[in-house]
Scaffold this motif. Structure first.
Motif, short mmCIF file in Angstrom:
data_model
loop_
_atom_site.label_atom_id
_atom_site.label_comp_id
_atom_site.label_asym_id
_atom_site.label_seq_id
_atom_site.Cartn_x
_atom_site.Cartn_y
_atom_site.Cartn_z
N PRO A 15 0.82 -1.22 0.00
CA PRO A 15 0.00 0.00 0.00
C PRO A 15 0.86 1.26 0.00
O PRO A 15 2.01 1.26 0.46
N ILE A 16 0.29 2.34 -0.50
CA ILE A 16 0.98 3.63 -0.51
C ILE A 16 0.09 4.64 0.20
O ILE A 16 -1.12 4.69 -0.01
N ASN A 17 0.69 5.44 1.10
CA ASN A 17 -0.11 6.39 1.87
C ASN A 17 -0.06 7.79 1.27
O ASN A 17 0.64 8.05 0.29
N ARG A 18 -0.82 8.71 1.86
CA ARG A 18 -0.98 10.05 1.31
C ARG A 18 0.34 10.81 1.27
O ARG A 18 0.63 11.52 0.29
N GLN B 197 -5.67 18.59 0.06
CA GLN B 197 -6.24 19.39 1.12
C GLN B 197 -6.49 18.51 2.33
O GLN B 197 -6.40 17.28 2.23
N GLY B 198 -6.81 19.12 3.44
CA GLY B 198 -7.01 18.36 4.66
C GLY B 198 -8.46 17.99 4.89
O GLY B 198 -9.30 18.10 3.99
N TYR B 199 -8.73 17.54 6.10
CA TYR B 199 -10.06 17.12 6.50
C TYR B 199 -10.71 18.14 7.43
O TYR B 199 -10.04 19.04 7.95
N GLY B 200 -11.99 18.00 7.64
CA GLY B 200 -12.75 18.96 8.44
C GLY B 200 -12.30 19.06 9.87
O GLY B 200 -12.55 20.09 10.53
N ASP B 201 -11.63 18.05 10.40
CA ASP B 201 -11.18 18.08 11.78
C ASP B 201 -9.79 18.69 11.93
O ASP B 201 -9.18 18.64 13.00
N GLY B 202 -9.27 19.29 10.83
CA GLY B 202 -7.97 19.94 10.89
C GLY B 202 -6.79 19.02 10.67
O GLY B 202 -5.64 19.43 10.82
N SER B 203 -7.04 17.78 10.28
CA SER B 203 -5.96 16.81 10.06
C SER B 203 -5.67 16.64 8.58
O SER B 203 -6.50 16.96 7.72
N PHE B 204 -4.48 16.11 8.29
CA PHE B 204 -4.11 15.76 6.92
C PHE B 204 -4.14 14.24 6.72
O PHE B 204 -4.34 13.76 5.62
N GLN C 132 6.20 27.26 -0.61
CA GLN C 132 5.56 26.49 0.45
C GLN C 132 4.56 27.35 1.20
O GLN C 132 4.71 28.56 1.33
N ALA C 133 3.51 26.70 1.70
CA ALA C 133 2.51 27.38 2.51
C ALA C 133 2.75 27.04 3.98
O ALA C 133 3.49 26.11 4.32
N GLU C 134 2.12 27.78 4.84
CA GLU C 134 2.20 27.50 6.28
C GLU C 134 1.50 26.18 6.56
O GLU C 134 0.40 25.91 6.05
N ILE C 135 2.12 25.34 7.37
CA ILE C 135 1.51 24.05 7.72
C ILE C 135 0.40 24.29 8.73
O ILE C 135 0.63 24.86 9.80
N ILE C 136 -0.81 23.88 8.39
CA ILE C 136 -1.98 24.20 9.21
C ILE C 136 -2.65 22.95 9.76
O ILE C 136 -3.73 23.04 10.36
N PHE C 137 -2.03 21.80 9.60
CA PHE C 137 -2.66 20.57 10.03
C PHE C 137 -2.15 20.15 11.40
O PHE C 137 -0.97 20.33 11.73
N ASN C 138 -3.04 19.57 12.19
CA ASN C 138 -2.67 19.19 13.56
C ASN C 138 -1.86 17.90 13.63
O ASN C 138 -1.42 17.50 14.70
N TYR D 215 6.53 18.60 1.68
CA TYR D 215 5.71 18.15 0.57
C TYR D 215 4.24 18.49 0.80
O TYR D 215 3.53 18.91 -0.13
N VAL D 216 3.79 18.32 2.03
CA VAL D 216 2.41 18.69 2.36
C VAL D 216 2.21 20.18 2.16
O VAL D 216 1.20 20.63 1.60
N SER D 217 3.20 20.95 2.58
CA SER D 217 3.10 22.41 2.45
C SER D 217 2.98 22.82 0.99
O SER D 217 2.12 23.63 0.62
N VAL D 218 3.85 22.28 0.14
CA VAL D 218 3.81 22.60 -1.29
C VAL D 218 2.52 22.07 -1.93
O VAL D 218 1.89 22.76 -2.74
N GLY D 219 2.12 20.86 -1.55
CA GLY D 219 0.91 20.28 -2.11
C GLY D 219 -0.33 21.10 -1.83
O GLY D 219 -1.20 21.26 -2.71
N VAL D 220 -0.41 21.67 -0.63
CA VAL D 220 -1.54 22.53 -0.28
C VAL D 220 -1.47 23.83 -1.07
O VAL D 220 -2.48 24.33 -1.60
#
Length: 437
Positions: free
Chosen positions: A60-63, A109-116, A81-87, A98-103
């Protein structure tokens, strides 16, 4: 919890090489449908194998891992890069940048609970969206086209999904179904990103990109999907299919739900008939229920007709006065796999030509061809492909700079061929089924 996430792709090979990298991976065979994509991406340093010489294609490969591949494959990893906003993501995580650039690029994008949720396994439509966004295809403006009866409108991914299938970014499953929520493996994700990256700006992905040549003595020459089989059908034609056993003929097709077979053969016709008259006669002879969806010049004239209700496709290729190549396809007209079959056979028929130099016929001639190929770099696999009944009985991992060595046993000639993948060379042959070289 985020600290327990492990990177499967933390190390990246930075220096591309001209050698075939996938050939050195023990668990990615040349016959694999994923070989080409894995080979290109490993050679470019986008992905890599493991220390034990494997790629683990089914793992398997993850996000987080998937996003890293996307950004490097589309050369976006050094973007703003953007500011990392995920908990559950921080600057200290290997995947943080990578998450920063991807956003910032709108790829993820993240989820409604503030997670990635970087450790979540990627599903198919998520992967498709990531690739198309990185490619610059505006998925929000794509118009929904009902290209298959089972692709429904109204889902967030409907337009994107129908578009992707229509331009050959993916095929249906073995049973003909489409599964947008399918969890992706390393090989499947690599294949999808390879296709998205290679997609022309205004066109379709070429599904023949990794096809193999049929080897044998026959009046016609063709290529076919790597996982399909082919057999000489006398000296005049070739039997091909996605689910074939040696000795079966087109007349004996059971029309199992998801199998197909086609017979391509050279046929003689009245030499007084020109191309236009001949094709006109074919149309008239086929009668009702047939759709003629291609008639054009291709080094001559050809016609492709389908009768999906009956599970048949016919192909007629004008070679010269008195000679045509005919293709007869049978499959189950009720199978959803028929959509794939139509695509594959149209592509297959477009490149069938009369053979100028038929292959090797007798057993002795094939054995002689093997002997001539010993220690000839670049000739190994073409020679091995002369034998349908070949089987790998052992694989050795050898020193750095050479790569894996496969031992192919060929019952037809009762010889074992010692084959080195890296240089595509037959090192030696020995009578019988053995690895004692």
């Amino acid at each position: 919890m985020k600290k327990v996430l492990l990177s499967l792709l933390a190390g990246i090979i930075l220096v591309p090489t001209q050698a075939s990298m996938a050939a050195n991976l023990l668990d990615v065979e040349r016959e694999s449908e994923y070989f080409k994509a894995v080979d290109v991406f490993t050679s470019e340093g986008i992905i890599q194998g493991y220390d034990d010489g494997t790629f683990k294609p089914n793992q398997p490969i993850n996000r987080a891992e998937a996003l890293k591949i996307v950004l490097i494959a589309f050369q976006l990893e050094n973007s703003k890069q953007a500011e990392i906003i995920f908990n559950d993501v921080s600057d200290d995580d290997w995947f943080g940048q990578y998450v920063s650039v991807g956003v910032e690029k709108g790829i993820v994008q993240g989820y409604g609970d503030g997670s990635f949720r970087p450790g979540n396994q990627v599903n198919f439509v998520e992967a498709l969206k990531m690739g198309l966004e990185a490619k610059g295809v505006d998925t929000t403006s794509l118009e929904f086209r009902n290209v298959r009866e089972d692709i429904g409108a109204g889902q967030w991914y409907s337009n994107m999904f129908s578009y992707g299938y229509d331009v050959n970014l993916f095929d249906s499953e073995v049973d003909g179904s489409l599964n947008p929520g399918k969890l992706m493996s390393r090989a499947e994700f690599t294949e999808l990103m390879y296709r998205v990256r290679a997609l022309p700006s205004n066109g379709e992905f070429d599904i023949t990109y990794n096809w193999k040549k049929h080897s044998g003595r026959t009046a016609v020459s063709l290529s076919l999907p790597v996982e399909w089989k082919s057999f000489d059908f006398g000296g005049n034609g070739v039997l091909v299919g996605n689910d074939l056993e040696e000795g079966l003929k087109i007349d004996f097709l059971d029309r199992e739900l998801n199998e197909s077979r086609a017979l391509m053969y050279m046929s003689g016709i009245n030499e007084d008939l020109g191309a236009d008259d001949y094709l006109s006669e074919v149309k008239t002879g086929l009668g009702s229920g047939w759709e003629f969806y291609e008639e054009a010049k291709l080094d001559g004239k050809f016609l492709i007709a389908s009768n999906i209700g009956e599970g048949m496709i016919r192909y007629h290729y004008w070679v010269e006065n008195g000679k045509v190549i005919i293709g007869e396809v049978e499959f189950n007209g009720d199978s959803l796999k028929r959509y794939d079959f139509e695509k594959v056979y149209e592509a297959l028929f477009r490149q069938v030509v009369a053979s100028d130099s038929p292959g090797i016929a007798t057993i002795q001639e094939r054995l002689n061809e093997v002997r001539k190929s010993i220690l000839v770099e670049g000739a190994g696999m073409d020679t091995i492909e002369l034998f349908i009944d070949k089987t790998i009985i052992e694989t050795d991992v050898v020193g750095v700079g050479t790569g894996p060595v496969d031992y192919y046993y060929v019952p037809l000639i009762d010889y074992t061929l010692k084959y080195e993948r890296a240089d595509d060379v037959i090192l030696d042959i020995m009578e019988g089924e053995t690895i004692d070289f």
